[in-house]
Design an enzyme around this catalytic site. Structure first.
Site, PDB file in Angstrom:
ATOM      1  CD  GLU A 103      31.645  -7.685  22.779  1.00 27.51           C
ATOM      2  OE1 GLU A 103      31.310  -6.721  22.094  1.00 27.51           O
ATOM      3  OE2 GLU A 103      31.049  -8.554  23.363  1.00 27.51           O
ATOM      4  CE  LYS A 111      28.754  -3.981  38.388  1.00 24.26           C
ATOM      5  NZ  LYS A 111      27.308  -3.708  37.882  1.00 24.26           N
TER       6      LYS A 111
HETATM    7  P1  ADP Z   1      23.451   0.055  30.270  1.00 21.91           P
HETATM    8  O1  ADP Z   1      23.555   1.475  30.473  1.00 21.91           O
HETATM    9  O2  ADP Z   1      22.802  -0.302  29.184  1.00 21.91           O
HETATM   10  O3  ADP Z   1      23.291  -0.726  31.585  1.00 21.91           O
HETATM   11  P2  ADP Z   1      26.344  -0.104  30.508  1.00 21.91           P
HETATM   12  O4  ADP Z   1      27.309  -0.335  29.392  1.00 21.91           O
HETATM   13  O5  ADP Z   1      26.244   1.209  31.105  1.00 21.91           O
HETATM   14  O6  ADP Z   1      24.859  -0.718  29.740  1.00 21.91           O
HETATM   15  O7  ADP Z   1      26.602  -1.197  31.344  1.00 21.91           O
HETATM   16  C1  ADP Z   1      27.247  -2.429  31.374  1.00 21.91           C
HETATM   17  C2  ADP Z   1      27.933  -2.816  32.774  1.00 21.91           C
HETATM   18  O8  ADP Z   1      28.785  -1.496  33.143  1.00 21.91           O
HETATM   19  C3  ADP Z   1      26.851  -2.829  33.954  1.00 21.91           C
HETATM   20  O9  ADP Z   1      27.515  -4.033  34.717  1.00 21.91           O
HETATM   21  C4  ADP Z   1      27.025  -1.724  34.662  1.00 21.91           C
HETATM   22  O10 ADP Z   1      26.523  -1.870  36.096  1.00 21.91           O
HETATM   23  C5  ADP Z   1      28.384  -1.332  34.325  1.00 21.91           C
HETATM   24  N1  ADP Z   1      28.551   0.227  34.716  1.00 21.91           N
HETATM   25  C6  ADP Z   1      27.939   1.280  34.400  1.00 21.91           C
HETATM   26  N2  ADP Z   1      28.176   2.290  34.433  1.00 21.91           N
HETATM   27  C7  ADP Z   1      29.742   2.019  35.282  1.00 21.91           C
HETATM   28  C8  ADP Z   1      30.649   2.945  35.781  1.00 21.91           C
HETATM   29  N3  ADP Z   1      30.696   4.309  35.359  1.00 21.91           N
HETATM   30  N4  ADP Z   1      31.700   2.351  36.041  1.00 21.91           N
HETATM   31  C9  ADP Z   1      31.907   1.201  35.993  1.00 21.91           C
HETATM   32  N5  ADP Z   1      31.027   0.220  35.746  1.00 21.91           N
HETATM   33  C10 ADP Z   1      29.595   0.747  35.143  1.00 21.91           C
END
Ligand code: ADP
Length: 498
Positions: free
Chosen positions: A267, A192
């Site tokens: 990570e 994803k």
């Molecule tokens: P940012 O907020 O800077 O986009 P994140 O660490 O939230 O950084 O995002 C990294 C990845 O995690 C992206 O692919 C995002 O779609 C996914 N992501 C964000 N929130 C969730 C969640 N609640 N559950 C699963 N995946 C998530």
């Protein structure tokens, strides 16, 4: 459909097919979200929408995970030897090489990173595929001295379906090393990508099909984190979850994976320090220190975002760095400037907030760069900032900005340098600059970080080097042979032969 006719100057024109609305890749098929919903894809350099990706929901994720599950348990993938898998990865490398110009241009357009960095990311992807193509059949088990009349040995076996949720800063690095290590070990993959940068991952999966990866081995499902990402992390048919991103989201994903007691590799963020002693080769250090925070506009988990500097050279170092920072220019990716824009408006606002608050917390703005003349007003530009005398208790010293902001703090002696280096909850990377051999070893031992560079710094660099952190920076190690171990589990087999 180019939003700016000057975009991608000097690069192969992007084929229209790469800019057309994209689909997921599930079980070897190209599929829109079942709901028909899409997300706009915008270029951070000018804010213009130039494509779209599926806004997948739990049903789409379920289909992809089932495809990966089936490919692991029933398809031809299980009959691929480690050598076969390695050769397939090497074949993919050749195809990615053929597509290098277009992939680099696509990545720069999707993320706003300068064109040379898009190209560097493709080179890194090629290197990952080269490394894991060769390494896939090199991980061995062991034999264990055991009871008389018995032989005990260990096998390295794949987890099964590996789910991977990745961020927008270096998708090409992550996709290539995941395919290399996860598929190199015989797992199947559901990826994803981040909603802000999914195009290169989708293209990579397409190229993997061309290389001959069986249907269902590599699946890519795009969408929003709390929708598609959460559904993936919590899916009962997922066997292992890897995540790269913020510490806060990492905690959410671990909780989701814990519903089924799945293993995770995290990570996460960093607040990595470079430590500059008075006896160092300062002229060699300064460009590296600058680049470690400017690279990818500071949107790098292993960015060298703090500089701890020996008080005896503090004044001269700040003067030299201020001169450098004042010349730095944030520019649209097609200008290939010192740095590009932030990925989106939210991230740009976040970084500006850190800059505004730093002054009120007692730090001194020593220099700030600029924004290129004519940079489109819809782009998300933040000029790089150099802060001096950053107090160790301040937000800027402790929290990850994920932007081009360097926090400088002076120290008196080696003990204080080590204490300050360790004075955050993170522990990802450190750089130590000194000519004193004894001090090099002492600092390497005292600093709590997954990687310590001596007279060097590699922001995430080194395909061969295990990479990961302590504390809020996460757990598990990616890259190198260690990632292959991480993408497998130990199975012990005992023979009673009398
Ligand atoms: P940012 O907020 O800077 O986009 P994140 O660490 O939230 O950084 O995002 C990294 C990845 O995690 C992206 O692919 C995002 O779609 C996914 N992501 C964000 N929130 C969730 C969640 N609640 N559950 C699963 N995946 C998530």
């Amino acid at each position: 459909m180019l939003t700016n006719p000057k975009a991608d100057q000097g690069l192969a024109a992007l084929p229209p097919s790469l800019l057309a609305p994209r689909t997921n890749i599930t079980g070897g098929r190209f599929a829109a979200a079942r709901s028909g919903q899409t997300l706009d894809v915008a270029c951070p350099s000018d804010g213009g929408v130039f494509s779209s990706i599926p806004r997948s929901d739990a049903d789409d994720v379920d289909e992809a995970v089932r495809a990966a599950h089936q490919a692991f348990h029933e398809g031809p993938w299980a009959t691929f030897s480690a050598l076969d898998r390695g050769r397939l990865i090497t074949k993919l490398m050749g195809i990615v090489d053929r597509e290098a110009d277009a992939l680099a241009a696509l990545e720069s357009r999707d993320t706003g990173k300068p064109v040379r960095l898009g190209r560097a990311d493709v080179n890194a992807a090629l290197r990952y595929l080269e490394f894991y193509g060769g390494a896939a059949d090199k991980l061995t088990g062991e034999t264990i001295p055991f009871l008389d009349g018995h032989t005990a040995l260990t096998l390295r076996v794949p987890h099964g379906v590996v789910a991977s949720i990745i961020p927008w800063n270096y998708p090409l690095h992550m996709v290539s090393r995941l395919i290399g290590a996860a598929c190199g070990m015989g797992n199947t993959l559901v990826l994803k990508p981040a909603e802000d940068a999914s195009l290169s991952a989708l293209r990579f999966a397409e190229l993997a099909l061309e290389a001959g990866f069986p249907a269902g081995v590599i699946n890519v499902v795009t969408g929003l984190g709390p929708e598609a990402g959460a559904a993936l992390a919590a899916h009962p048919l997922v066997d292992f979850v890897t995540f790269t991103g913020s510490s806060a989201t990492g905690a959410v994903i671990q909780a989701l994976a814990a519903r089924h007691n799945r293993g995770t590799s995290m990570e996460l963020g960093g607040k990595s320090a470079q430590i500059l002693f008075a006896d160092a080769d300062v002229d060699a250090a300064l460009p590296v220190i600058q680049n470690a925070i400017i690279q990818n506009a500071g949107q790098t988990c292993s960015a060298g975002s703090r500089l701890l500097v020996d008080r005896r050279i503090h004044g001269a170092v700040i003067e030299a760095l201020a001169e450098r920072f004042s010349r730095l220019v944030a520019a649209p990716h097609w200008q290939d400037g010192d740095l590009g824009p932030m990925i989106n408006a939210k991230q740009a606002e976040r970084v500006r907030g850190f800059i505004a608050r730093a002054r009120s917390e007692g730090a001194r703005l020593a220099a700030q760069g600029g924004i290129a003349d004519g940079a489109p007003s819809g782009g998300h530009y933040v000029p790089p900032a150099l802060f001096d005398d950053v107090p160790p208790e301040s937000e800027l010293f402790r929290d990850e900005v994920f932007g081009p902001v360097l926090a400088v703090t002076p120290f008196e002696d080696e003990a204080e340098a080590a204490r300050l280096a360790n004075a955050t909850d993170f522990g990802l990377v450190a750089g130590v600059w000194t000519r004193d051999g004894g001090r090099q070893h002492r600092m390497a031992k005292r600093i709590r970080a997954g990687q310590v560079f001596i007279n060097a710094y590699g922001a995430g660099g080194g395909v061969e080097l295990p990479f990961g952190g302590f504390g809020r920076s996460g757990h598990g190690r990616e890259k190198g042979m260690e990632f292959l171990r991480h993408m497998s589990a130990t199975k012990t087999v005992v023979f009673n032969h009398g």
